[in-house]
Write a protein that holds these residues in place. Structure first.
Motif, PDB file in Angstrom:
ATOM      1  N   ILE A  39       0.882  -1.167   0.000  1.00 12.20           N
ATOM      2  CA  ILE A  39       0.000   0.000   0.000  1.00 12.20           C
ATOM      3  C   ILE A  39       0.923   1.221   0.000  1.00 12.20           C
ATOM      4  O   ILE A  39       1.361   1.683   1.061  1.00 12.20           O
ATOM      5  CB  ILE A  39      -0.923   0.018   1.242  1.00 12.20           C
ATOM      6  CG1 ILE A  39      -1.556  -1.340   1.529  1.00 12.20           C
ATOM      7  CG2 ILE A  39      -1.960   1.134   1.112  1.00 12.20           C
ATOM      8  CD1 ILE A  39      -2.511  -1.837   0.493  1.00 12.20           C
ATOM      9  N   PRO A  40       1.266   1.738  -1.190  1.00 13.95           N
ATOM     10  CA  PRO A  40       2.296   2.780  -1.256  1.00 13.95           C
ATOM     11  C   PRO A  40       1.938   4.076  -0.535  1.00 13.95           C
ATOM     12  O   PRO A  40       2.826   4.718   0.045  1.00 13.95           O
ATOM     13  CB  PRO A  40       2.486   3.030  -2.753  1.00 13.95           C
ATOM     14  CG  PRO A  40       1.357   2.378  -3.436  1.00 13.95           C
ATOM     15  CD  PRO A  40       0.766   1.376  -2.504  1.00 13.95           C
ATOM     16  N   ASP A  41       0.662   4.459  -0.536  1.00 14.72           N
ATOM     17  CA  ASP A  41       0.302   5.715   0.121  1.00 14.72           C
ATOM     18  C   ASP A  41       0.419   5.623   1.645  1.00 14.72           C
ATOM     19  O   ASP A  41       0.513   6.644   2.326  1.00 14.72           O
ATOM     20  CB  ASP A  41      -1.083   6.219  -0.303  1.00 14.72           C
ATOM     21  CG  ASP A  41      -2.193   5.197  -0.165  1.00 14.72           C
ATOM     22  OD1 ASP A  41      -1.953   3.998  -0.417  1.00 14.72           O
ATOM     23  OD2 ASP A  41      -3.320   5.584   0.174  1.00 14.72           O
ATOM     24  N   PHE A  46       1.579  -5.720   3.391  1.00 13.65           N
ATOM     25  CA  PHE A  46       1.019  -6.877   4.082  1.00 13.65           C
ATOM     26  C   PHE A  46       1.516  -8.119   3.361  1.00 13.65           C
ATOM     27  O   PHE A  46       1.619  -8.137   2.132  1.00 13.65           O
ATOM     28  CB  PHE A  46      -0.514  -6.827   4.059  1.00 13.65           C
ATOM     29  CG  PHE A  46      -1.087  -5.690   4.846  1.00 13.65           C
ATOM     30  CD1 PHE A  46      -1.335  -5.831   6.202  1.00 13.65           C
ATOM     31  CD2 PHE A  46      -1.360  -4.465   4.246  1.00 13.65           C
ATOM     32  CE1 PHE A  46      -1.853  -4.769   6.939  1.00 13.65           C
ATOM     33  CE2 PHE A  46      -1.870  -3.405   4.977  1.00 13.65           C
ATOM     34  CZ  PHE A  46      -2.125  -3.557   6.322  1.00 13.65           C
ATOM     35  N   HIS A  47       1.828  -9.157   4.113  1.00 11.44           N
ATOM     36  CA  HIS A  47       2.353 -10.403   3.536  1.00 11.44           C
ATOM     37  C   HIS A  47       1.636 -11.575   4.186  1.00 11.44           C
ATOM     38  O   HIS A  47       1.420 -11.586   5.394  1.00 11.44           O
ATOM     39  CB  HIS A  47       3.859 -10.494   3.794  1.00 11.44           C
ATOM     40  CG  HIS A  47       4.506 -11.665   3.151  1.00 11.44           C
ATOM     41  ND1 HIS A  47       4.528 -12.916   3.732  1.00 11.44           N
ATOM     42  CD2 HIS A  47       5.142 -11.800   1.964  1.00 11.44           C
ATOM     43  CE1 HIS A  47       5.160 -13.752   2.931  1.00 11.44           C
ATOM     44  NE2 HIS A  47       5.541 -13.104   1.853  1.00 11.44           N
ATOM     45  N   VAL A  75       0.418  -4.194  -5.806  1.00 15.85           N
ATOM     46  CA  VAL A  75       0.627  -2.827  -5.355  1.00 15.85           C
ATOM     47  C   VAL A  75      -0.691  -2.119  -5.610  1.00 15.85           C
ATOM     48  O   VAL A  75      -1.168  -2.070  -6.753  1.00 15.85           O
ATOM     49  CB  VAL A  75       1.779  -2.131  -6.114  1.00 15.85           C
ATOM     50  CG1 VAL A  75       1.935  -0.696  -5.640  1.00 15.85           C
ATOM     51  CG2 VAL A  75       3.075  -2.900  -5.949  1.00 15.85           C
ATOM     52  N   ILE A  76      -1.301  -1.599  -4.546  1.00 19.76           N
ATOM     53  CA  ILE A  76      -2.630  -1.014  -4.651  1.00 19.76           C
ATOM     54  C   ILE A  76      -2.785   0.117  -3.637  1.00 19.76           C
ATOM     55  O   ILE A  76      -2.430  -0.060  -2.474  1.00 19.76           O
ATOM     56  CB  ILE A  76      -3.712  -2.108  -4.463  1.00 19.76           C
ATOM     57  CG1 ILE A  76      -5.116  -1.551  -4.612  1.00 19.76           C
ATOM     58  CG2 ILE A  76      -3.540  -2.832  -3.158  1.00 19.76           C
ATOM     59  CD1 ILE A  76      -6.194  -2.633  -4.661  1.00 19.76           C
ATOM     60  N   PRO A  77      -3.289   1.277  -4.070  1.00 20.37           N
ATOM     61  CA  PRO A  77      -3.549   2.351  -3.113  1.00 20.37           C
ATOM     62  C   PRO A  77      -4.597   1.916  -2.082  1.00 20.37           C
ATOM     63  O   PRO A  77      -5.461   1.080  -2.362  1.00 20.37           O
ATOM     64  CB  PRO A  77      -4.082   3.493  -3.986  1.00 20.37           C
ATOM     65  CG  PRO A  77      -3.595   3.176  -5.367  1.00 20.37           C
ATOM     66  CD  PRO A  77      -3.559   1.683  -5.441  1.00 20.37           C
ATOM     67  N   SER A  78      -4.529   2.513  -0.919  1.00 21.52           N
ATOM     68  CA  SER A  78      -5.397   2.104   0.184  1.00 21.52           C
ATOM     69  C   SER A  78      -6.885   2.192  -0.169  1.00 21.52           C
ATOM     70  O   SER A  78      -7.645   1.262   0.110  1.00 21.52           O
ATOM     71  CB  SER A  78      -5.104   2.945   1.435  1.00 21.52           C
ATOM     72  OG  SER A  78      -5.291   4.327   1.165  1.00 21.52           O
TER      73      SER A  78
END
Length: 116
Positions: A39-41, A46-47, A75-78
């Motif tokens: 969650i880049p932002d 999470f793994h 990879v996904i924004p929140s």
């Protein structure tokens, strides 16, 4: 922007949905892979383990570089994670438009499509 706790709750909700897949559908989607969701932002990753269409042992890491390497990496924004889990965002549409980035084999992508 969603919070880390909201994203963790969304992943828990996703795990519950996956756990509710009927056994016939589950047997068609047997997949055992490590999965990460960056969650880049929020600067968090999470793994967990995807096994028998269930998401298990999900842990959070403060940065992508501190998380273990996963076989399937998202990879996904929140906000998009929340929308995806709530059913407001289509996985394939989001992936093809670039809102979600996925690093996985083509076969894994096909199986993920059915799970999401």
């Amino acid at each position: 922007m969603a919070t880390k706790d909201e994203c963790a709750a969304a992943l828990d909700q996703l795990a519950e949905k996956m756990g509710g897949i009927d056994s016939g559908e589950r047997s068609k989607n047997l997949l055992e892979r490590s999965v990460s969701c960056e969650i880049p932002d929020l600067k968090v990753t999470f793994h967990g383990q995807l096994k028998d269409a269930r998401l298990n042992d999900v842990r959070s890491y403060p940065a992508p570089t501190s998380a273990p390497t996963a076989q399937i990496r998202l990879v996904i924004p929140s906000d998009d994670l929340i929308a995806l889990v709530d059913g407001q965002l289509n996985f394939i549409s989001a992936w093809t438009s670039g809102r979600i980035k996925v690093n996985a084999s083509f076969g894994d992508l096909l199986k993920l499509r059915k799970i999401f």
